[in-house]
Design a protein around this motif. Structure first.
Motif, short mmCIF file in Angstrom:
data_model
loop_
_atom_site.label_atom_id
_atom_site.label_comp_id
_atom_site.label_asym_id
_atom_site.label_seq_id
_atom_site.Cartn_x
_atom_site.Cartn_y
_atom_site.Cartn_z
N PHE A 188 52.88 50.97 47.66
CA PHE A 188 54.05 51.55 46.99
C PHE A 188 53.72 51.96 45.56
O PHE A 188 54.07 53.06 45.13
CB PHE A 188 55.23 50.57 46.99
N MET A 189 53.06 51.07 44.82
CA MET A 189 52.76 51.37 43.41
C MET A 189 51.83 52.57 43.29
O MET A 189 52.01 53.41 42.42
CB MET A 189 52.16 50.13 42.72
N ILE A 190 50.83 52.66 44.18
CA ILE A 190 49.92 53.81 44.14
C ILE A 190 50.68 55.09 44.42
O ILE A 190 50.55 56.08 43.69
CB ILE A 190 48.76 53.62 45.16
N LEU A 191 51.49 55.07 45.47
CA LEU A 191 52.23 56.29 45.85
C LEU A 191 53.29 56.66 44.82
O LEU A 191 53.44 57.84 44.46
CB LEU A 191 52.88 56.09 47.22
N GLN A 234 53.94 55.24 41.48
CA GLN A 234 53.57 55.27 40.06
C GLN A 234 52.45 56.26 39.76
O GLN A 234 52.50 56.95 38.77
CB GLN A 234 53.16 53.88 39.58
N TRP A 235 51.42 56.27 40.61
CA TRP A 235 50.26 57.11 40.32
C TRP A 235 50.40 58.52 40.89
O TRP A 235 50.02 59.49 40.24
CB TRP A 235 48.98 56.49 40.84
N TRP A 236 50.91 58.62 42.12
CA TRP A 236 51.02 59.93 42.74
C TRP A 236 52.41 60.53 42.57
O TRP A 236 52.66 61.63 43.03
CB TRP A 236 50.65 59.86 44.21
N HIS A 237 53.31 59.80 41.98
CA HIS A 237 54.67 60.24 41.66
C HIS A 237 55.46 60.73 42.88
O HIS A 237 56.23 61.69 42.79
CB HIS A 237 54.64 61.31 40.56
N ALA A 290 58.41 60.31 45.72
CA ALA A 290 59.79 59.82 45.66
C ALA A 290 59.84 58.37 46.16
O ALA A 290 59.01 57.95 46.97
CB ALA A 290 60.70 60.70 46.51
N VAL A 291 60.83 57.63 45.70
CA VAL A 291 60.98 56.21 46.05
C VAL A 291 61.03 56.03 47.56
O VAL A 291 60.33 55.18 48.12
CB VAL A 291 62.24 55.61 45.38
N VAL A 292 61.85 56.81 48.24
CA VAL A 292 62.03 56.64 49.68
C VAL A 292 60.73 56.94 50.43
O VAL A 292 60.35 56.20 51.35
CB VAL A 292 63.19 57.52 50.20
N ILE A 293 60.04 57.98 50.05
CA ILE A 293 58.77 58.34 50.71
C ILE A 293 57.72 57.26 50.46
O ILE A 293 57.05 56.80 51.39
CB ILE A 293 58.28 59.73 50.24
N SER A 294 57.57 56.86 49.21
CA SER A 294 56.59 55.82 48.87
C SER A 294 56.89 54.52 49.60
O SER A 294 55.98 53.86 50.12
CB SER A 294 56.60 55.55 47.36
N ASN A 295 58.14 54.13 49.62
CA ASN A 295 58.55 52.89 50.26
C ASN A 295 58.32 52.95 51.77
O ASN A 295 57.87 51.97 52.37
CB ASN A 295 60.01 52.58 49.94
N THR A 296 58.61 54.08 52.39
CA THR A 296 58.45 54.22 53.84
C THR A 296 56.98 54.20 54.24
O THR A 296 56.60 53.53 55.21
CB THR A 296 59.12 55.51 54.34
N ILE A 297 56.13 54.89 53.49
CA ILE A 297 54.69 54.87 53.81
C ILE A 297 54.12 53.47 53.60
O ILE A 297 53.36 52.96 54.43
CB ILE A 297 53.93 55.93 52.97
N ALA A 298 54.51 52.82 52.50
CA ALA A 298 54.05 51.44 52.24
C ALA A 298 54.54 50.51 53.35
O ALA A 298 53.81 49.61 53.79
CB ALA A 298 54.57 50.97 50.89
N PHE A 299 55.75 50.74 53.82
CA PHE A 299 56.33 49.97 54.92
C PHE A 299 55.48 50.10 56.18
O PHE A 299 55.14 49.11 56.83
CB PHE A 299 57.76 50.45 55.17
N ILE A 300 55.12 51.33 56.54
CA ILE A 300 54.35 51.57 57.76
C ILE A 300 52.97 50.91 57.68
O ILE A 300 52.56 50.19 58.59
CB ILE A 300 54.22 53.08 58.04
N VAL A 301 52.28 51.13 56.58
CA VAL A 301 50.93 50.57 56.40
C VAL A 301 50.97 49.05 56.45
O VAL A 301 50.19 48.41 57.18
CB VAL A 301 50.31 51.07 55.08
N SER A 302 51.86 48.44 55.68
CA SER A 302 51.90 46.97 55.61
C SER A 302 52.37 46.35 56.93
O SER A 302 51.92 45.26 57.30
CB SER A 302 52.78 46.50 54.46
N ASN A 303 53.24 47.03 57.66
CA ASN A 303 53.73 46.46 58.91
C ASN A 303 52.74 46.62 60.05
O ASN A 303 52.73 45.79 60.96
CB ASN A 303 55.10 47.03 59.27
#
Length: 177
Positions: free
Chosen positions: A47-50, A52-55, A57-70
């Motif tokens: 989430f932080m990489i997507l 904070q660093w790649w800027h 959107a919150v929903v997109i970053s959170n969803t991708i982080a969700f998929i990877v971590s799950n």
């Protein structure tokens, strides 16, 4: 003096025995917490990489982080966490679908917590993500157990059994009066 040493040794032995008993009884929870921490760390870092660093959107970053971590979490749970009383009746694909069904339900409060914390309250992203992972992690443990562990009865069957037991207890009490 010798008596005190024996008492201390006995107490230490009892404490060690109690600790071992607790670990056996709550092994899955302890191991889940360890691997859950790793999965939450993967989620937070992604989430932080997507965001904070790649800027992104919150929903997109959170969803991708969700998929990877799950995906990582599913692997951890199947291979290392739930290894006792395992459900062998269902295939890995069945478990994966059930796992992600529950996890998608948890994605809703996950995303809402992130949106409220970042967009409305303007809190630090890392702080909000840590709080989010703790709250969602509790829900996830409860649902994940039901995916990987063999369930002796469904919730409805357990309720029926309890009702029958209460009915028998009530009838037994009436017959003794």
């Amino acid at each position: 003096m010798q008596q005190n040493k024996r008492a201390v040794v006995s107490d230490e032995k009892n404490i060690r025995h109690l600790g071992q008993k607790l670990m056996r009884r709550h092994r899955n929870l302890c191991v889940y917490m360890l691997f859950g921490f790793v999965a939450a760390l993967i989620n937070t870092v992604a989430f932080m990489i997507l965001h904070q660093w790649w800027h992104s959107a919150v929903v997109i970053s959170n969803t991708i982080a969700f998929i990877v971590s799950n995906l990582a979490s599913f692997y951890f749970n199947q291979k290392a966490v739930f290894i006792n009383n395992v459900d062998h009746e269902h295939s890995t694909w069945h478990k994966l679908v059930a796992f992600f069904t529950y996890r998608i339900i948890s994605l809703i409060p996950d995303t809402l917590i992130m949106l409220v914390g970042l967009s409305w309250l303007h809190l630090n992203a890392l702080l909000v993500k840590i709080i989010d992972q703790i709250l969602v992690g509790i829900f996830n443990y409860l649902t994940t157990r039901s995916v990987f562990q063999k369930q002796e009865h469904t919730m409805i069957e357990r309720a029926k059994i309890r009702l029958e037991q209460q009915k028998e207890k009530h009838e037994h009490k009436k017959s003794n009066e």
